[in-house]
Write an enzyme that holds these catalytic residues in place. Structure first.
Site, PDB file in Angstrom:
ATOM      1  N   ASP A  37      31.382 -12.700 -35.674  1.00  0.00           N
ATOM      2  CA  ASP A  37      32.783 -12.732 -35.238  1.00  0.00           C
ATOM      3  C   ASP A  37      32.999 -11.951 -33.942  1.00  0.00           C
ATOM      4  O   ASP A  37      34.113 -11.569 -33.605  1.00  0.00           O
ATOM      5  CB  ASP A  37      33.697 -12.196 -36.341  1.00  0.00           C
ATOM      6  CG  ASP A  37      33.300 -10.808 -36.782  1.00  0.00           C
ATOM      7  OD1 ASP A  37      32.246 -10.317 -36.325  1.00  0.00           O
ATOM      8  OD2 ASP A  37      34.039 -10.203 -37.575  1.00  0.00           O
ATOM      9  N   HIS A 241      13.979 -18.002 -12.825  1.00  0.00           N
ATOM     10  CA  HIS A 241      15.123 -17.398 -13.516  1.00  0.00           C
ATOM     11  C   HIS A 241      14.661 -16.330 -14.506  1.00  0.00           C
ATOM     12  O   HIS A 241      15.157 -16.243 -15.630  1.00  0.00           O
ATOM     13  CB  HIS A 241      15.965 -18.474 -14.204  1.00  0.00           C
ATOM     14  CG  HIS A 241      16.738 -19.313 -13.231  1.00  0.00           C
ATOM     15  ND1 HIS A 241      17.386 -20.464 -13.568  1.00  0.00           N
ATOM     16  CD2 HIS A 241      16.969 -19.152 -11.905  1.00  0.00           C
ATOM     17  CE1 HIS A 241      17.974 -20.984 -12.497  1.00  0.00           C
ATOM     18  NE2 HIS A 241      17.726 -20.199 -11.477  1.00  0.00           N
ATOM     19  N   ASP A 258      17.575 -10.733  -7.576  1.00  0.00           N
ATOM     20  CA  ASP A 258      18.583 -11.775  -7.335  1.00  0.00           C
ATOM     21  C   ASP A 258      19.781 -11.391  -8.191  1.00  0.00           C
ATOM     22  O   ASP A 258      19.730 -11.509  -9.424  1.00  0.00           O
ATOM     23  CB  ASP A 258      18.008 -13.144  -7.737  1.00  0.00           C
ATOM     24  CG  ASP A 258      18.962 -14.291  -7.422  1.00  0.00           C
ATOM     25  OD1 ASP A 258      20.158 -14.046  -7.163  1.00  0.00           O
ATOM     26  OD2 ASP A 258      18.497 -15.457  -7.464  1.00  0.00           O
ATOM     27  N   ASP A 269      26.016 -13.911  -4.402  1.00  0.00           N
ATOM     28  CA  ASP A 269      24.699 -14.375  -4.885  1.00  0.00           C
ATOM     29  C   ASP A 269      23.667 -13.999  -3.825  1.00  0.00           C
ATOM     30  O   ASP A 269      23.527 -14.713  -2.832  1.00  0.00           O
ATOM     31  CB  ASP A 269      24.762 -15.893  -5.112  1.00  0.00           C
ATOM     32  CG  ASP A 269      23.460 -16.460  -5.653  1.00  0.00           C
ATOM     33  OD1 ASP A 269      22.556 -15.681  -6.006  1.00  0.00           O
ATOM     34  OD2 ASP A 269      23.359 -17.708  -5.712  1.00  0.00           O
ATOM     35  N   HIS A 348      12.210 -25.245  -5.352  1.00  0.00           N
ATOM     36  CA  HIS A 348      13.671 -25.405  -5.467  1.00  0.00           C
ATOM     37  C   HIS A 348      14.262 -25.750  -4.114  1.00  0.00           C
ATOM     38  O   HIS A 348      13.588 -25.692  -3.089  1.00  0.00           O
ATOM     39  CB  HIS A 348      14.312 -24.145  -6.063  1.00  0.00           C
ATOM     40  CG  HIS A 348      14.124 -22.885  -5.268  1.00  0.00           C
ATOM     41  ND1 HIS A 348      14.850 -22.584  -4.137  1.00  0.00           N
ATOM     42  CD2 HIS A 348      13.285 -21.829  -5.443  1.00  0.00           C
ATOM     43  CE1 HIS A 348      14.493 -21.409  -3.680  1.00  0.00           C
ATOM     44  NE2 HIS A 348      13.531 -20.913  -4.429  1.00  0.00           N
ATOM     45  N   HIS A 352      22.966 -23.802  -2.233  1.00  0.00           N
ATOM     46  CA  HIS A 352      24.004 -24.508  -2.997  1.00  0.00           C
ATOM     47  C   HIS A 352      25.356 -24.003  -2.534  1.00  0.00           C
ATOM     48  O   HIS A 352      25.479 -22.930  -1.949  1.00  0.00           O
ATOM     49  CB  HIS A 352      23.808 -24.242  -4.499  1.00  0.00           C
ATOM     50  CG  HIS A 352      23.632 -22.784  -4.844  1.00  0.00           C
ATOM     51  ND1 HIS A 352      24.694 -21.927  -5.002  1.00  0.00           N
ATOM     52  CD2 HIS A 352      22.513 -22.024  -5.019  1.00  0.00           C
ATOM     53  CE1 HIS A 352      24.242 -20.716  -5.288  1.00  0.00           C
ATOM     54  NE2 HIS A 352      22.915 -20.727  -5.288  1.00  0.00           N
ATOM     55  N   HIS A 359      26.888 -21.825  -8.781  1.00  0.00           N
ATOM     56  CA  HIS A 359      26.484 -23.126  -8.248  1.00  0.00           C
ATOM     57  C   HIS A 359      27.781 -23.921  -8.176  1.00  0.00           C
ATOM     58  O   HIS A 359      28.168 -24.598  -9.131  1.00  0.00           O
ATOM     59  CB  HIS A 359      25.444 -23.796  -9.135  1.00  0.00           C
ATOM     60  CG  HIS A 359      24.142 -23.035  -9.161  1.00  0.00           C
ATOM     61  ND1 HIS A 359      23.152 -23.263 -10.068  1.00  0.00           N
ATOM     62  CD2 HIS A 359      23.675 -22.050  -8.372  1.00  0.00           C
ATOM     63  CE1 HIS A 359      22.131 -22.448  -9.841  1.00  0.00           C
ATOM     64  NE2 HIS A 359      22.436 -21.696  -8.816  1.00  0.00           N
ATOM     65  N   GLU A 383      18.567 -19.794   0.723  1.00  0.00           N
ATOM     66  CA  GLU A 383      17.661 -19.002  -0.101  1.00  0.00           C
ATOM     67  C   GLU A 383      16.261 -19.593  -0.238  1.00  0.00           C
ATOM     68  O   GLU A 383      15.825 -19.936  -1.331  1.00  0.00           O
ATOM     69  CB  GLU A 383      18.273 -18.790  -1.484  1.00  0.00           C
ATOM     70  CG  GLU A 383      18.787 -20.054  -2.176  1.00  0.00           C
ATOM     71  CD  GLU A 383      19.321 -19.752  -3.583  1.00  0.00           C
ATOM     72  OE1 GLU A 383      18.601 -19.124  -4.364  1.00  0.00           O
ATOM     73  OE2 GLU A 383      20.462 -20.157  -3.872  1.00  0.00           O
ATOM     74  N   TYR A 387       6.371 -18.970  -3.812  1.00  0.00           N
ATOM     75  CA  TYR A 387       5.987 -18.458  -5.122  1.00  0.00           C
ATOM     76  C   TYR A 387       4.545 -18.874  -5.385  1.00  0.00           C
ATOM     77  O   TYR A 387       4.263 -20.060  -5.539  1.00  0.00           O
ATOM     78  CB  TYR A 387       6.909 -19.029  -6.208  1.00  0.00           C
ATOM     79  CG  TYR A 387       8.377 -18.898  -5.832  1.00  0.00           C
ATOM     80  CD1 TYR A 387       9.084 -17.732  -6.114  1.00  0.00           C
ATOM     81  CD2 TYR A 387       9.034 -19.932  -5.142  1.00  0.00           C
ATOM     82  CE1 TYR A 387      10.415 -17.601  -5.728  1.00  0.00           C
ATOM     83  CE2 TYR A 387      10.354 -19.801  -4.762  1.00  0.00           C
ATOM     84  CZ  TYR A 387      11.049 -18.637  -5.057  1.00  0.00           C
ATOM     85  OH  TYR A 387      12.357 -18.502  -4.675  1.00  0.00           O
ATOM     86  N   ARG A 411      11.762 -14.411  -2.322  1.00  0.00           N
ATOM     87  CA  ARG A 411      12.941 -15.214  -1.980  1.00  0.00           C
ATOM     88  C   ARG A 411      13.883 -14.311  -1.189  1.00  0.00           C
ATOM     89  O   ARG A 411      13.980 -13.116  -1.486  1.00  0.00           O
ATOM     90  CB  ARG A 411      13.623 -15.755  -3.242  1.00  0.00           C
ATOM     91  CG  ARG A 411      14.891 -16.561  -2.963  1.00  0.00           C
ATOM     92  CD  ARG A 411      15.386 -17.405  -4.145  1.00  0.00           C
ATOM     93  NE  ARG A 411      15.797 -16.642  -5.304  1.00  0.00           N
ATOM     94  CZ  ARG A 411      15.075 -16.503  -6.414  1.00  0.00           C
ATOM     95  NH1 ARG A 411      13.890 -17.090  -6.520  1.00  0.00           N
ATOM     96  NH2 ARG A 411      15.518 -15.782  -7.429  1.00  0.00           N
ATOM     97  N   GLU A 413      17.895 -14.475   0.061  1.00  0.00           N
ATOM     98  CA  GLU A 413      19.106 -15.291  -0.143  1.00  0.00           C
ATOM     99  C   GLU A 413      20.336 -14.599   0.439  1.00  0.00           C
ATOM    100  O   GLU A 413      20.626 -13.450   0.107  1.00  0.00           O
ATOM    101  CB  GLU A 413      19.333 -15.513  -1.651  1.00  0.00           C
ATOM    102  CG  GLU A 413      20.625 -16.253  -1.968  1.00  0.00           C
ATOM    103  CD  GLU A 413      20.783 -16.582  -3.445  1.00  0.00           C
ATOM    104  OE1 GLU A 413      20.245 -15.841  -4.292  1.00  0.00           O
ATOM    105  OE2 GLU A 413      21.447 -17.598  -3.742  1.00  0.00           O
TER     106      GLU A 413
HETATM  107  N1  GLY Z   1      21.109 -16.756  -8.754  1.00  0.00           N
HETATM  108  C1  GLY Z   1      21.029 -18.145  -8.887  1.00  0.00           C
HETATM  109  C2  GLY Z   1      20.733 -18.787  -7.613  1.00  0.00           C
HETATM  110  O1  GLY Z   1      20.331 -18.136  -6.683  1.00  0.00           O
HETATM  111  O2  GLY Z   1      20.937 -19.955  -7.425  1.00  0.00           O
HETATM  112 MN    MN Z   2      21.715 -18.949  -5.224  1.00  0.00          MN
HETATM  113 MN    MN Z   3      20.613 -16.076  -6.407  1.00  0.00          MN
END
Ligand code: GLY
Ligand code: MN
Ligand code: MN
Length: 439
Positions: A37, A241, A258, A269, A348, A352, A359, A383, A387, A411, A413
């Site tokens: 709950d 992720h 990240d 982000d 990737h 975005h 996103h 970004e 890898y 990465r 970003e």
């Molecule tokens: N943190 C998710 C992305 O970079 O898209």
């Molecule tokens: Mn992102």
């Molecule tokens: Mn990110």
């Protein structure tokens, strides 16, 4: 700070100007259960919030511009002193008109009695079927009831259209007030990254860095994390992720962070990758420089009129050139790109849309062949990364990867606003040069 009541009203006017003779129905997000709950902290549906600023569950917003009395109708949870003692104050029906600008408000318990009158004379319904099956059932039943009256009345809603066609193009272009809130969210996200980089050192656990970041998010008054923070040391950075954040960090390895926070539901982000011990190894450094070059060149392509995909293509082109030069890929560049042979290293896309959703919504393409062109007020991430997982499987015909490259994940970003004459890197306060990453 935040979005004014007047701006919410402007958004609704814009929405209604697109609706024509239709009626649009939006439902608030339900509470999500954490366990038994206990519920998660409430997160409103972004479309619902965008149009109303109303932050409670069990609510329905209706827009009926053709109705002769009420154009904006809110159904909300009624006041309930006992319930409110447990779960907090509710706006209630009476305050909903004054506080949120509705022409009329009803209790959500009276949906059956009052909703139909706003649908009856519409020529179509706008509703997002993609969210809640039991509410879908309810809406479809209302619709069936109306359709059954078609012969007698001649005018009932004969089409159902997804409500996202109304809101998503609007959300894609941020207003000056939204840009201000995004500046706040990205500035606070940047500050947390700077603190985390000062704090991280060999011997600490990833979760300790996560705590430092999220402490800063809340200390500065943001709503907290925009998404689960990724604090990935060494080879963990090759898991895109990764959120376990439970490993002890060692010297001579990289830390990829990240993380971003939310302000009034608008999100930052940011990703940075740096050597935990303050010094890149030669392999880490050369790959870092390559990702940074690809990111800077990609950011250069974020400008008005460019097709959305150009910055991704630019990043891929720079990365592939670099990987060929390092001997990690071989053969014809165009073929490597066309056949996706770089994807074991970079799987990737380069970014975005960013906004109320991390996103964020909005079409990337105009049709199956044509990319959206960038316009002032778009906000997006750039970004790129590389890898080299310990388990990397090179594409067919490509070289095996020597061990010294394995376990490196990088990465970088940033969050970019498209302006009239170029772009504005909203997250420029977090350094990313090789020298800064080693300091
Ligand atoms: N943190 C998710 C992305 O970079 O898209
Ligand atoms: Mn992102
Ligand atoms: Mn990110």
């Amino acid at each position: 700070m935040g979005i004014s009541a007047q701006e919410y009203q402007q958004r609704r006017e814009q929405l209604m100007s697109k609706i024509g003779g239709g009626t649009a129905i939006f439902r608030s997000a339900p509470m999500a259960v954490m366990h038994n709950d206990v519920e998660y902290i409430y997160r409103q549906d972004s479309d619902f919030y965008y149009l109303t600023g109303f932050n409670e569950p069990e609510a329905v917003a209706v827009f009926a511009p053709h109705h002769n009395e009420h154009r904006f109708i809110l159904f909300v949870q009624p006041k309930d002193a006992l319930q409110e003692t447990w779960t907090g104050y509710r706006c209630g029906v009476e305050a909903a008109t004054e506080k949120y600008g509705a022409d009329v408000a009803y209790s959500i318990e009276e949906l059956d009695q009052h909703l139909l009158q706003y649908l009856a004379n519409a020529d179509r319904l706008y509703y997002n079927l993609g969210r809640d099956r039991s509410f879908n059932e309810q809406i479809l039943q209302y619709w069936q009831k109306l359709l059954a009256g078609f012969q007698r009345k001649g005018r009932v809603p004969t089409a159902l259209e997804d409500s996202r066609v109304l809101t998503h193009p609007m959300r894609l272009v941020k207003s000056p007030a939204e840009i201000e809130v995004m500046r706040k969210a990205t500035a606070l996200s940047a500050k947390a990254h700077n603190r985390a980089r000062e704090f991280a050192k060999p011997g600490l656990y990833e979760y300790q860095v996560e705590a430092e970041i999220e402490h800063t998010f809340r200390l500065d008054g943001s709503m907290g994390s925009a998404y689960p923070s990724i604090v990935a040391s060494g080879a963990n950075a090759c898991v895109l992720h990764y959120i376990d954040n439970n490993r002890q960090m060692e010297d001579n390895e990289l830390l990829l962070i990240d993380a971003g926070c939310s302000v009034d539901y608008y999100n930052g982000d940011i990703t940075r990758t740096f050597p935990v011990g303050g010094k890149f190894t030669p392999e880490q450094k050369v790959l870092y420089e390559l990702v940074l070059e690809s990111q800077l060149k990609a950011i250069d392509q974020v400008r008005v009129g460019n097709p959305y995909n150009l910055y991704h293509e630019t990043a891929v082109s720079v990365l592939v050139d670099g990987l060929i030069e390092l001997g990690l890929l071989k053969g014809d560049k165009e073929e490597i790109i066309k056949e996706g042979k770089y994807k074991p290293f970079y799987m990737h896309r380069t970014g975005h849309w960013l906004g109320l959703d991390v996103h964020d919504v909005g079409a990337y393409m105009k049709d199956q062949e044509t990319w959206q062109t960038l316009q002032p007020g778009n906000i997006l991430t750039v970004e790129p990364g590389l890898y080299i997982s310990p388990y990397i499987q090179p594409a067919e015909g490509q070289p095996e990867i020597p061990d010294r490259w394995k376990g490196i994940g990088i990465r970088i970003e940033d969050d970019i606003l498209v302006t009239e004459d170029g772009n504005d890197v909203l997250t420029a306060d977090v350094a990313k040069s090789v020298a800064a990453m080693e300091s």
